[in-house]
Design a protein around this motif. Sequence first.
Motif, short mmCIF file in Angstrom:
data_model
loop_
_atom_site.label_atom_id
_atom_site.label_comp_id
_atom_site.label_asym_id
_atom_site.label_seq_id
_atom_site.Cartn_x
_atom_site.Cartn_y
_atom_site.Cartn_z
N GLU A 149 -35.50 37.19 -15.27
CA GLU A 149 -35.44 37.59 -16.67
C GLU A 149 -36.81 38.08 -17.12
OE1 GLU A 149 -34.61 35.53 -21.08
OE2 GLU A 149 -34.36 34.38 -19.22
N ARG A 150 -36.84 39.21 -17.84
CA ARG A 150 -38.09 39.69 -18.41
C ARG A 150 -38.50 38.79 -19.57
NH1 ARG A 150 -39.49 45.06 -18.09
NH2 ARG A 150 -41.41 44.37 -19.09
N SER A 151 -39.78 38.42 -19.62
CA SER A 151 -40.25 37.59 -20.72
C SER A 151 -40.48 38.44 -21.96
CB SER A 151 -41.56 36.89 -20.34
OG SER A 151 -42.63 37.82 -20.31
N ARG A 152 -40.41 37.81 -23.11
CA ARG A 152 -40.66 38.52 -24.36
C ARG A 152 -42.08 39.06 -24.40
NH1 ARG A 152 -40.76 35.09 -28.36
NH2 ARG A 152 -40.56 33.21 -27.11
N ALA A 153 -43.02 38.29 -23.84
CA ALA A 153 -44.42 38.74 -23.82
C ALA A 153 -44.57 40.01 -22.99
CB ALA A 153 -45.32 37.63 -23.27
N ASP A 154 -43.89 40.07 -21.85
CA ASP A 154 -43.95 41.27 -21.00
C ASP A 154 -43.35 42.47 -21.70
OD1 ASP A 154 -45.22 39.92 -18.98
OD2 ASP A 154 -43.44 39.68 -17.73
N LEU A 155 -42.21 42.26 -22.38
CA LEU A 155 -41.57 43.35 -23.09
C LEU A 155 -42.44 43.87 -24.23
CD1 LEU A 155 -37.89 42.05 -23.26
CD2 LEU A 155 -38.66 44.15 -22.11
N SER A 195 -34.60 50.82 -31.58
CA SER A 195 -35.97 51.35 -31.63
C SER A 195 -36.75 50.98 -30.38
CB SER A 195 -36.69 50.81 -32.87
OG SER A 195 -36.20 51.39 -34.05
N LEU A 196 -36.62 49.73 -29.94
CA LEU A 196 -37.40 49.28 -28.79
C LEU A 196 -37.00 50.04 -27.53
CD1 LEU A 196 -38.41 45.60 -28.17
CD2 LEU A 196 -37.97 47.14 -26.28
N ASP A 209 -39.66 44.92 -33.73
CA ASP A 209 -40.20 43.57 -33.58
C ASP A 209 -39.14 42.47 -33.60
OD1 ASP A 209 -42.78 42.35 -33.11
OD2 ASP A 209 -42.47 41.28 -34.99
N PRO A 210 -38.10 42.53 -34.45
CA PRO A 210 -37.10 41.46 -34.44
C PRO A 210 -36.38 41.28 -33.10
CG PRO A 210 -36.92 42.73 -36.47
CD PRO A 210 -37.87 43.47 -35.58
N ALA A 211 -36.37 42.31 -32.26
CA ALA A 211 -35.73 42.18 -30.95
C ALA A 211 -36.49 41.22 -30.04
CB ALA A 211 -35.62 43.54 -30.28
N LEU A 212 -37.76 40.99 -30.35
CA LEU A 212 -38.61 40.17 -29.49
C LEU A 212 -38.65 38.71 -29.91
CD1 LEU A 212 -41.47 42.80 -29.08
CD2 LEU A 212 -39.72 42.17 -27.39
N ARG A 213 -37.64 38.27 -30.70
CA ARG A 213 -37.56 36.85 -31.04
C ARG A 213 -36.99 36.08 -29.86
NH1 ARG A 213 -33.48 38.62 -29.46
NH2 ARG A 213 -31.41 37.84 -29.93
N PRO A 214 -37.08 34.73 -29.86
CA PRO A 214 -36.48 33.96 -28.75
C PRO A 214 -34.97 34.18 -28.67
CG PRO A 214 -37.96 32.59 -30.05
CD PRO A 214 -37.79 33.87 -30.82
N TRP A 215 -34.42 34.17 -27.46
CA TRP A 215 -32.98 34.31 -27.28
C TRP A 215 -32.51 33.38 -26.17
CZ3 TRP A 215 -35.90 38.92 -26.06
CH2 TRP A 215 -36.12 39.10 -24.69
N THR A 216 -31.21 33.11 -26.17
CA THR A 216 -30.59 32.37 -25.08
C THR A 216 -30.08 33.38 -24.06
OG1 THR A 216 -29.88 30.60 -26.58
CG2 THR A 216 -28.74 30.77 -24.45
#
Length: 245
Positions: free
Chosen positions: A101-107, A214-215, A137-144
């Motif tokens: 899984e790609r991390s939010r930080a990497d994305l 957008s992302l 930016d909202p796409a980069l919130r934590p997710w399951t």
Amino acid sequence: MEEVEVVVAHRDCATLRVGAVFLKIDSDQSRTEVEVRAMALAPIPTPEIRWREPPVLALAALPGRALGRLGHPETASSAAWVAAGATIRKLHDAPLPPFPERSRADLAAEVDGECAWLLANDVLPAEVVTRNRELADPALRPWTPVFIHGDLQVSHIFVADDEVTGVIDWTEAARGDAHYDIATLTLGHQTRLDDVLTGYGPGLDPDVIRAWWSLRCLRGIRWLIEHGFDPSLPGGEIDILKSRM
């Protein structure tokens, strides 16, 4: 003698159609490994594997036709889009695949780098890039994480009689955010989001899906240019970013 049709071709891979068989040729066999494994695990229709002889994977053509194409007028019915949403839900409800899984930080780092490239090369006005980075930016919130297709373009879902007959191109399958698959499917077909969510059912946030629009566009433009595609075509990624202003 069957004619050979070039479906897509760039420096990394190519897909040819010969009659009822698609031949996928990939320079990186790790992507093919993911595709074969993902199709075996996915609880939804996928193409039949006819044979594999690296670097070629032969797949049977799916019945029906693609749900749509980015930048082209819509022809599929509302019911077909609802069916697509229900099919994606089955995938997302499946057990997690054994893929990273790609991390939010990497994305976040990747999209920031792509924004810098877009500005440095005058691909888009600064205000378009800046505003869409904010919207993303909202796409980069934590997710399951769920089992995602990873490249669920509208042309990768096939339908016939308002039912999904199969989903193709699984090389980007992974663990990830469910919103990403829905955003990819509805990219350029934003008016179909309600239909897709009707089929998908509860649990997703439309605002997060819009953030992924957008992302995804910001991330994809340089790759498209470098691989011989034109993101400035009507209905393409640049049009989508501008429409979000």
